[in-house]
Design an enzyme around this catalytic site. Structure first.
Site, PDB file in Angstrom:
ATOM      1  N   PRO A 258       0.836  -1.205   0.000  1.00  0.00           N
ATOM      2  CA  PRO A 258       0.000   0.000   0.000  1.00  0.00           C
ATOM      3  C   PRO A 258       0.867   1.250   0.000  1.00  0.00           C
ATOM      4  CG  PRO A 258      -0.245  -1.263   2.036  1.00  0.00           C
ATOM      5  CD  PRO A 258       0.516  -2.105   1.079  1.00  0.00           C
ATOM      6  N   CYS A 259       0.492   2.186  -0.838  1.00  0.00           N
ATOM      7  CA  CYS A 259       1.395   3.303  -1.065  1.00  0.00           C
ATOM      8  C   CYS A 259       0.923   4.605  -0.433  1.00  0.00           C
ATOM      9  CB  CYS A 259       1.623   3.486  -2.552  1.00  0.00           C
ATOM     10  SG  CYS A 259       0.112   3.586  -3.507  1.00  0.00           S
ATOM     11  N   GLN A 260      -0.210   4.620   0.240  1.00  0.00           N
ATOM     12  CA  GLN A 260      -0.693   5.889   0.809  1.00  0.00           C
ATOM     13  C   GLN A 260       0.344   6.600   1.668  1.00  0.00           C
ATOM     14  OE1 GLN A 260      -2.426   3.102   0.824  1.00  0.00           O
ATOM     15  NE2 GLN A 260      -4.610   3.452   0.501  1.00  0.00           N
TER      16      GLN A 260
END
Ligand SMILES: C[S@@+](CC[C@H](N)C(=O)[O-])C[C@H]1O[C@@H](n2cnc3c(N)ncnc32)[C@H](O)[C@@H]1O
Length: 346
Positions: free
Chosen positions: A82-84
């Site tokens: 996940p890149c948030q």
């Protein structure tokens, strides 16, 4: 190994990364994903495009699964954690963020001991305060016995009609990895794919998005008519002769990019530059792209069996690695591991 270059996709999403690697001749044998619609799409696509082939599914939070059983079963561990925490638009909390999937990726590499790994993420992880985090992860992976290298790649350079850039981290046990050579763009064998080659304002693919495009009350002018904020909402107009703006997981409603079917954008920009008054109301002929059209831009097949409501499909598409970019990485990995490029797959 049970098959030719089997791989597991962690944080698999709808499977853009997997489809690209498969097009390069690698074999998807495992997928981990916690979001129900995305996993259902991934599984449906696997059944449609690889009928009869086995897939080990790790459903739910990857933190709850051990992947030690994959040791000796997979040549490659791939995944886009996940890149948030790292996206330039996000809060950049990084270390300690509950959505930080990097430690999970490192743990699975330690458990599965693949020949190689491929980690995909947002460019923000390689810049500013986050860079130290990337360096630390690279060091952890190197300590597991891998030669690790990373690059920022532009999807458009590999035939994807989008401004998207991605960070790719590759680890291999021996030899140095040769990065894929760009194939598209100025000075290259093939020009960039232009939006008008994929998207037609007059022919929507799938059900149209009802969110209207309206003029902004206080337009913010930039040199290009396709930049700036002349319209309400976060969705930008798509230049038919250029690349589609980066598709975001937050697409949907007025955050969705749109097509200028009425040819309004350049003329209105010129009107404002000449000191004309801002307009109000709907932009004639404008319509937002559908999830199916966004999927086409990302390189998914037209018959991809998407699961979930429109907002979920936009998110699955926006989250994905463009298939063409993944395929280029897959071909380079294949060449590294078995010394031969994959045969062309239609
Ligand atoms: C950036 S998307 C991956 C997109 C995918 N690589 C593709 O190309 O389509 C990240 C995915 O990781 C999933 N995810 C996040 N944290 C997870 C966890 N702890 N366990 C399993 N899946 C997780 C999210 O639901 C999301 O679908």
């Amino acid at each position: 190994m049970p098959s030719d270059l089997p791989f597991v996709d962690l944080f698999a999403g709808a499977g853009g990364l997997s489809l690209g690697l498969a097009r390069a001749g690698l074999t998807p044998v495992g997928a981990a994903e916690m979001q129900g619609d995305a996993l259902a799409t991934y599984v449906a696509a696997h059944e449609a495009y690889f009928p009869g082939s086995a897939l080990q599914v790790f459903e739910g939070d990857l933190a709850q699964h051990s992947l030690c059983s994959l040791r000796g079963q997979v040549a490659i561990v791939a995944g886009g954690p996940p890149c948030q925490p790292y996206s330039v638009g996000g809060l950049r909390r990084g270390i300690g963020d509950a959505r930080d999937g990097l430690p999970l990726f490192v743990r699975v590499v330690r458990e599965a001991r693949p020949e190689a790994f491929l980690l995909e993420n947002v460019p923000g992880l390689a810049s500013g305060a986050q860079r130290a985090r990337l360096d630390a992860v690279v060091a952890e992976l190197a300590a597991l016995g891998y030669g690790v290298d990373w690059r920022l790649l532009r999807a458009a350079d590999f035939g994807v009609c989008q401004r998207r850039q991605r960070l790719l981290v590759v680890g291999t046990r021996r030899g140095s990895f040769a990065w894929p050579e760009p194939t598209h763009g100025p000075g290259r064998p093939v020009p960039y794919v232009r939006a008008r080659e994929l998207l037609d304002p007059a022919r929507p693919l799938g059900e149209t998005n009802p969110a209207l495009v309206t003029y902004a009350r206080s337009p913010d002018l930039r040199p290009s008519p396709w930049d700036g904020h002349l319209w309400n909402g976060g969705g930008r107009p798509i230049d038919p002769d250029g690349l589609v703006p980066t598709l975001l997981a937050s697409m949907g409603g007025n955050k969705t990019p749109w097509l200028d079917g009425g040819g309004v954008v350049p003329a209105y920009h010129a009107h404002l530059l000449a000191g004309g008054e801002p307009r109000a109301g709907h932009v004639p002929g404008a319509r937002r792209i559908t999830p199916e059209e966004a999927a086409l831009v990302q390189g998914f097949p037209v018959d991809m069996p998407w699961v979930g409501p429109r907002s979920s499909r936009y998110r699955q598409v926006g989250n994905a690695v463009p298939v063409g970019l993944a395929e280029a990485m897959g071909r380079a990995l294949r060449a590294h591991l078995v010394g031969e490029p994959a045969a062309d797959v239609a």
